[in-house]
Design a protein around this motif. Sequence first.
Motif, PDB file in Angstrom:
ATOM      1  N   CYS A   3     -28.356  30.253 -18.665  1.00  0.00           N
ATOM      2  CA  CYS A   3     -27.950  28.854 -18.848  1.00  0.00           C
ATOM      3  C   CYS A   3     -26.923  28.726 -19.974  1.00  0.00           C
ATOM      4  CB  CYS A   3     -29.179  27.999 -19.176  1.00  0.00           C
ATOM      5  SG  CYS A   3     -28.762  26.287 -19.525  1.00  0.00           S
ATOM      6  N   GLU A  31     -25.825  25.726 -20.917  1.00  0.00           N
ATOM      7  CA  GLU A  31     -25.983  24.352 -21.411  1.00  0.00           C
ATOM      8  C   GLU A  31     -24.767  23.490 -21.093  1.00  0.00           C
ATOM      9  OE1 GLU A  31     -27.746  23.648 -25.244  1.00  0.00           O
ATOM     10  OE2 GLU A  31     -28.285  25.757 -25.382  1.00  0.00           O
ATOM     11  N   GLY A  88     -24.622  21.361 -18.646  1.00  0.00           N
ATOM     12  CA  GLY A  88     -25.088  20.036 -18.261  1.00  0.00           C
ATOM     13  C   GLY A  88     -24.706  19.594 -16.855  1.00  0.00           C
ATOM     14  N   ARG A 115     -31.594  20.390 -17.564  1.00  0.00           N
ATOM     15  CA  ARG A 115     -31.067  21.232 -18.645  1.00  0.00           C
ATOM     16  C   ARG A 115     -32.101  21.336 -19.785  1.00  0.00           C
ATOM     17  NH1 ARG A 115     -28.748  20.774 -23.522  1.00  0.00           N
ATOM     18  NH2 ARG A 115     -29.032  18.539 -23.497  1.00  0.00           N
ATOM     19  N   CYS A 125     -24.892  25.008 -10.070  1.00  0.00           N
ATOM     20  CA  CYS A 125     -24.967  25.723 -11.346  1.00  0.00           C
ATOM     21  C   CYS A 125     -23.979  26.896 -11.390  1.00  0.00           C
ATOM     22  CB  CYS A 125     -26.385  26.240 -11.569  1.00  0.00           C
ATOM     23  SG  CYS A 125     -26.557  27.185 -13.082  1.00  0.00           S
TER      24      CYS A 125
END
Lengths: 376, 249
Positions: free
Chosen positions: A14, A16, A18, A36, A69
């Motif tokens: 991840c 981050e 968003g 998130r 993603c």
Amino acid sequence: MLEETIQRTKAYYCLECGICTGSCPVSRYHPDFSPRLMVERALLRAEGLALEDREIWSCLTCGTCSARCPSLVDYNEFTRSTRVAARKDGHPGVDTHAGTVLAFMELQTKGAGERDLSWIADDLRTSRKGKVLFFTGCLPYFGVVFRDYGVDAVGMANSTIRLMNAAGVRPVVSPAERCCGHDPYWTGDAETMKTLARRNLRMIEESGARKVVFACPECYAMFKLVYPDFFGRLKFEVAHVTEFLAASVAKGKLAFGEMEGTVTYQDPCRLGRYAGVYDEPRELLAAVPGLELVEMPRARAEALCCGSSGWVSCTRVNKRIQLERLTEAAGTGASTLVTGCPKCNIHLACAARDGDIDDPIEIRFVTDLMAEALGT
Amino acid sequence: MVSRSGDPNILALVCAWHPLTAADNAGEDGCTYSAKATVVAVECAGRVTTAALLKALAGRPDGVLVAACGRGDCHYSNGNESCEKVVEETREIMRVAGIDPARLGFDLSSDVDGRRFASLIDGFSEDISKLNGRAAGRARAVRKPARTRSGKRTTKRVSPKKKVATKRATGRKKVTPKKKTAAKRATGRKKAAPKKKTAAKRATGRKKATPKKTTAAKRAPSTRKTAKRATAKKKSATKSRRAKSTGRK
């Protein structure tokens, strides 16, 4: 407990960024919900926080975030396995419909006997043994529970058999069938799913079927994507009814009469983003002369969820998602919203009858519409 | 009221107003009813949901009985009527799931007579016994051709113990008088019956049995309990409520 989840879903990738929260239909109406943040809590190893968080039950597991993603984090699996841990930790979700739906699924693991098949219309042809099996799923149960919602789930099962008959197939409908276990599985109860799955696989083996056809995309996705993980490669082919019928049309075994009208199509998340079936339902609708298909702005992989899944979340937020979708469908100018999933049909029909929008669009299950086009 | 060892397992969900008062009075009057009936009080029959009934059925009792107050007598205005709808829906789901809907009983009554309550439980228990007998007969009828049709798998699944049990049952059918076979057939559902018997036998035979089992075995010979004992625990809890209820009547 969360460590394994992080490793398996690659949550550590991840960035981050968003995008997940930005694309989430729930976050749009419910700022406290954030995919998130959920991942973030897990990465900070704040296990207690992650498991006690009520919001893990708000996720629709619709797959929009996973599809977008950039780091390819599997959010759906992340949600599911966090739910398994939360359930074990004593924080189960709140079941919708007073728990009736999940209760009759559990009943099918113990106590239930041979299914009653008297709902099959008299003029339809089915058999006990054969090459093609029709997996009815929970449709006969939904027929009882959702009758008051104006949804005829038994009619959906009957229209599927009618279309299969028209394509020259006499499907097996087995009284030994059980729920596929989709909803227990996605609400963190994998054991119930495994018990149900074993019974279903034995039932199919005993029927001698080489191909299993599903009306419900959730059953289809379970057989196609989840059962092989637990029980190895399946010994039979699986197909959603739209795939099966589109193939029959292509082979010239099935043809439809003329039908006037404009329709739009709701891509179910299990059939679309999960199983990757986008074209067949559209080919099938195009096979009806006179029927025009118009797409909603958000279609195919971008389709908006019907607003609820797994019978664990039905709040103001879910209703607003459903109303947003109904408004979007009506905006296309179509007179009917065709769904590829009985559950989308139930959820959208429920929102439509609440009276929050004037003159809501008509909602129909794909086989109901197609059986009408047969002219029977 | 004849005592029988083959009484079916009954779960009775009883509204805490009129029906529980009736159950209490059954105790005071010294009435007896089947010891296999477990009486559970609920605040109002309207609180019984379809999910609760389905979960109860998943526990595999032989029957579930819901007792609600009579029409127009619900303390919370219409709990009994909404319960009626819930029972109707549950019966429909049972039909789909292949469970005989008659295994779910429903009683609407504001009669607080203890004898009526005892006979309600016994009557339902008897109906379920008949169903069990019919189900056992059907299971035997189904099992026979299945065994000859597809040899291997069916023979594998039927354990030797069960085979002996069914053979014994059919063998004795001719010799013993009707009543005895009926009682034997009535023991539980087809699969549970032989297992239970052996478990009870084992428990009395061995000293090392777990405390739970021994108490179960001790209780086993006398299958009837007086209603007094059964409802004794609930008495104190319901005393004040009963006073209210009877005072109102």
